[in-house]
Scaffold this active site. Structure first.
Site, mmCIF file in Angstrom:
data_model
loop_
_atom_site.group_PDB
_atom_site.id
_atom_site.type_symbol
_atom_site.label_atom_id
_atom_site.label_comp_id
_atom_site.label_asym_id
_atom_site.label_seq_id
_atom_site.Cartn_x
_atom_site.Cartn_y
_atom_site.Cartn_z
ATOM 1 N N GLY A 1 0.824 -1.199 0.000
ATOM 2 C CA GLY A 1 0.000 0.000 0.000
ATOM 3 C C GLY A 1 0.865 1.258 0.000
ATOM 4 N N CYS A 2 0.248 2.362 -0.336
ATOM 5 C CA CYS A 2 0.997 3.618 -0.440
ATOM 6 C C CYS A 2 1.451 4.093 0.933
ATOM 7 C CB CYS A 2 0.167 4.673 -1.154
ATOM 8 S SG CYS A 2 -1.512 4.858 -0.518
ATOM 9 N N TYR A 3 0.518 4.182 1.879
ATOM 10 C CA TYR A 3 0.913 4.576 3.232
ATOM 11 C C TYR A 3 1.930 3.600 3.827
ATOM 12 C CZ TYR A 3 -2.875 8.086 3.804
ATOM 13 O OH TYR A 3 -3.698 9.178 3.722
ATOM 14 N N THR B 1 4.173 1.789 2.377
ATOM 15 C CA THR B 1 5.501 1.972 1.798
ATOM 16 C C THR B 1 6.258 3.100 2.493
ATOM 17 O OG1 THR B 1 4.855 1.105 -0.360
ATOM 18 C CG2 THR B 1 6.735 2.610 -0.316
#
Lengths: 347, 347, 347, 347
Positions: B152-154, B156
């Site tokens: 996921g972006c968060y 990472t």
């Protein structure tokens, strides 16, 4: 090894066009960046000034004096208007090609320069050799030139919007109105009231009514294309965005057209021009952001018998840095698209 | 000809990660895009949907059904959570590598998935083989994997911010607070009150307090790295920008550090990781926009004896599409940086 | 006629707080603006400087010298830190009330001032009489005061976020983390790299890690409320918006709470405080823009046994100008809400 | 007590104009809000829908059916085009004044309505009595009217920009070009691709070329003022801001003017109109944000003998809600400025 590739100097690394030139050129497959100069920041690394380049372009900034003694094949001058000419004069006898991103050699004569830039020109000889670097219009002259005056951002979007009609002799004289809107980077990197966030954000306004210098640049090019003296009404506005110019150009035509015939004129004119994209509806500036494209939508209003053309560019790229690289490609004999295939960044 | 290059399918072309995958992959030198699918828009051109690609990627959109009968080497699934698993199950026996950008295989068990995603998992077998695709941490496993769960972006940005300290056993348990801020594209392409311009512009707010799904993803990875069960306080916020995540991570350490020793830990840990850049001051999200970099600044507060780490990524790239391409590079044996050398677009 | 109304002077008209004070005060029903001063722009009209006031407040700007000889009832000092104290000393014996919007009298001692503001204080006597002007906490002292130090913007949002828990003795020492985010107007009206549009727009970053002056202001107030020495971790960030502060405050409590008991504590504490609104979900900064409200949402995380409190204010109003007017209302004996009933401007 | 004050109903509370009407009317000193209706949200509080009103306007939303049986003095219809006429027909015999913010009664005939709105009009009788509610032009008719068609946002800014020249017979026929730019709230509260943040932010584009409905509204009013049939070229654009319309109007004049004579024409025309401010340089939309002002700058271009007029309004206020309240003030015999003295919110 890069030794056999043409070497490049970027003169003026502080501003937006300087950093965009560096971004494009450090990934260009056919050249090598030899010098990047900055009088204010010499000794620092380029990436100290522009941290987004950390680990990518950590080259040391030098004084422009280094160019006096250095062999370079192409110089890009990313300097303010009125400063560029000093260096072009100074390097007159250097055996290198110069692409000047300032307005110092875009106009036809030193006198007109003085009228619109309120400054005496100190290198009038340059006007003899300088070529106006609009690749879609003057590729042949650019190829043979040693001094290219890179077009202004507003003029690029404006000229491309109506060039097919001027060349076709289709514009009714003195009916051209160019209502142009630019992102804030057009105002430059310098901190001022104009560039203060709170004056730009959530705001929008016109400026330079009737007196903006790009007016004459546009008029001169339209006069060349239309083979008669052309006057335009040009009004720039400031958009609360970083990048992008949108031009809404209005004109009456010398004969009645319709959407189809209008479209055909544009299609024929721009065929084979890899960076002009003819759109089927009005483009937004975000469709071209971060790229070298000029998106154009010509519209015929049946009700008013007027043509409206919308054109969109990234002011820092097609309106400055990538157009300069495009000119370099032509001057050095590379394929036009070399190093310029960035895809627009959206969203 | 592209015939000998590995062929790629992008499943789900409508969303932001789909279009970003296409942007990266159509310029990747080692692969060729064979299929791009969209159930909603099949038959249209990719550039009809995303006009910025006009003249660049005019490939026709197909139904995902085409994949059933097609030989492809790598599939990128840019589908919503809970939809991805259907396709992974369906293509279980296809001889191709899958990189799943959804959350369907990021967690350790179907039970935990159900708790946080409020949905029964329909392909529990996938958990056995799925590898968590954080290249800086698990490159070896990724290389040998056929199913990579793209982080996921968060997670990472969060995981990279504290990984060196967790691996070093230096984090004091239950002191970790991750205050994270994301641009709007993290909310997806679908029109809703959440994505309405007037709810985002000039606004800023927290959301998902205490319940955001990325919490458990971060906790699981920290638990693996720290070799003990870790709980974090994770609070996401919505920034009025398109792209970017900035994480401000706070933790107490098990021993007193100082700025120098802290810096050394990060330097040693990230040496040789080409996309983590250790900064000497706090990065902004614009320093990495449009690129695959994660910029990190670890700071030791002498006054409070607490570590604060700032990390910045482009949520659509390092937080999604470029990380997926990075994983592909590892899975196919290419050099990590292949096709990922985009320079941040700033301004 | 305004003759019998208390007369007001605004010292420093150039900045954002100066113009916001003028906006509020020229519509305040109980006072009259006698002087607005600006050393840089004296002789001009206020509306020359701030064209939005054209036809509304065309009063001539004067030098601050005019105050020496003028009878005024209240002076608002909208001056930079370190400049304000000069004027407060100069007007020490004037029979008027002073509300100082700078940081010069917010801290407890000249020594602490020097440590955090890196400047010797030239009017240490002022510390004896100055009252910290947080109306929700110190209304009684403010009513009797002649010198009010108007709280900082970050401190206002921070202090109000946790005050009920500190007063209740419920905060576990040294667990407080305040992750704060402010709009750009907090950086002031002066043009600089920090305020350049292209550095702010589409960007987000932390600054002043570990050293921001508001840290000590927050700590001092929490120490008073909590009756013990309190240290906080305070990290400010810069939002790409004009107005607004959002504080995300984290703390461990000395006893286990739940959402209901937490809500009750806040409800009891803020009952009768007309400008604190307790919300049932996380507020955004746009919910309070252009108004004097502080919206607060206290959240109990059952999973982590930690309290998270979100508070939102308009930094130029509740964080500066309207709080100053609120203080004036208390000092002059008016109803608290007089002249402060602006409704948030959304969208 | 509010008992003796005229009572008001706001029909349609969901949209931006509904909430702005409520914001203005709940602070208007001479009236009382009796009903606010919403079919979708009836039963909720107004502040549930618009949390910025919490503690300020917590009135319960009702069905519009309540109006059938209720005595109200004025109804504001904040409904979509094509819906408004149903209610106006339904309440034809109610003894109350109606101010309609939709486009249903702005045009001269049902036939023209059908052409531009692609819908049959179901209450053609309304055209007989409806008055076009531009207070600067038609105050006398508005005062005696029971049905006011509140002007569109673009038309307000456009008409006021050139009205003095049309009334003076100074506009050369068919030379008028209106290049208009609006903030996103003009697109309404409904979530759609058009209003998705990522399609608006950092973007700018033209829309509705040649076919926008406001074209005919502008043309009809100019034809009335100019006493001949007028055609205009009108092009709207979408700005990445919440609020504001900027119009750049171009025209040739029937006789040569200069800056001074042009200024005098505008000065004489707008003398005594409290909400038109004639500026000495080009206004920005932020100069009028949150207020009822229309700022106008007429410019004579000596070089091209063309007039350019810049006008700026807040599209939700002067372009909708505050203009409606202005009309109410006229209809009820109040002083024009009653309840409309909000100062622009800048920054």
């Amino acid at each position: 090894m890069h030794n056999n590739k043409p070497s490049i100097g970027i003169i003026g690394a502080t501003g937006f066009t300087g950093s965009e030139l560096a971004r494009l050129l450090c990934q260009h497959p056919e050249i090598t960046i030899k010098h990047i100069t900055s009088e204010t920041h010499k000794g620092k690394l380029f990436s100290d000034l522009h941290p987004q380049f950390m680990g990518i372009l950590d080259q040391e900034l030098e004084s422009a004096d280094v160019i006096d003694q250095s062999d370079v094949d192409v110089l890009f001058l990313a300097l303010p208007h009125g400063v560029s000419m000093d260096f072009i004069k100074r390097w007159e006898h250097k055996n290198c090609k110069i692409i000047d991103l300032s307005g110092d050699f875009r106009l036809s004569t030193p006198e007109i320069y003085k009228t619109w830039y309120q400054k005496d020109h100190i290198f009038t000889k340059g006007f003899e050799s300088a070529v106006y670097g609009q690749p879609e219009l003057f590729a042949d002259q650019i190829k043979g030139s040693s001094l290219v005056a890179n077009p202004g951002c507003y003029p690029t979007a404006s000229i491309l919007s109506l060039a097919p009609l001027f060349v076709g002799g289709l514009i009714e004289k003195d009916t051209v109105i160019i209502d142009a809107k630019s992102g804030l980077t057009g105002a430059g990197v310098k901190a001022s009231d104009t560039t203060h966030f709170s004056n730009v954000n959530e705001n929008f306004k016109a400026y330079g009514l009737g007196v903006h210098r790009h007016t004459v640049e546009i008029e001169e090019q339209f006069s060349i294309l239309g083979k008669q003296e052309i006057q335009v009404q040009f009004t720039p506005h400031l958009l609360p965005v970083d990048r992008g110019i949108l031009v809404t150009a209005y004109a009456k035509t010398t004969k009645k057209l319709d959407q189809e015939s209008l479209g055909k004129i544009y299609h024929d004119f721009y065929e084979g021009k890899p960076f002009v994209r003819l759109r089927k509806s009005a483009p937004g500036i975000k469709d071209v952001r971060g790229s070298h494209y000029c998106d154009i939508y010509p519209f015929w209003d049946e009700r008013t018998n007027r043509v409206i053309v919308i054109s969109a560019i990234d002011n820092l790229l097609k309106g400055a840095a990538s157009q300069a690289v495009h000119n370099m490609n032509l001057m050095l004999g590379y394929e036009e698209k070399t190093g310029l295939e960035q895809i627009p960044l959206r969203p």
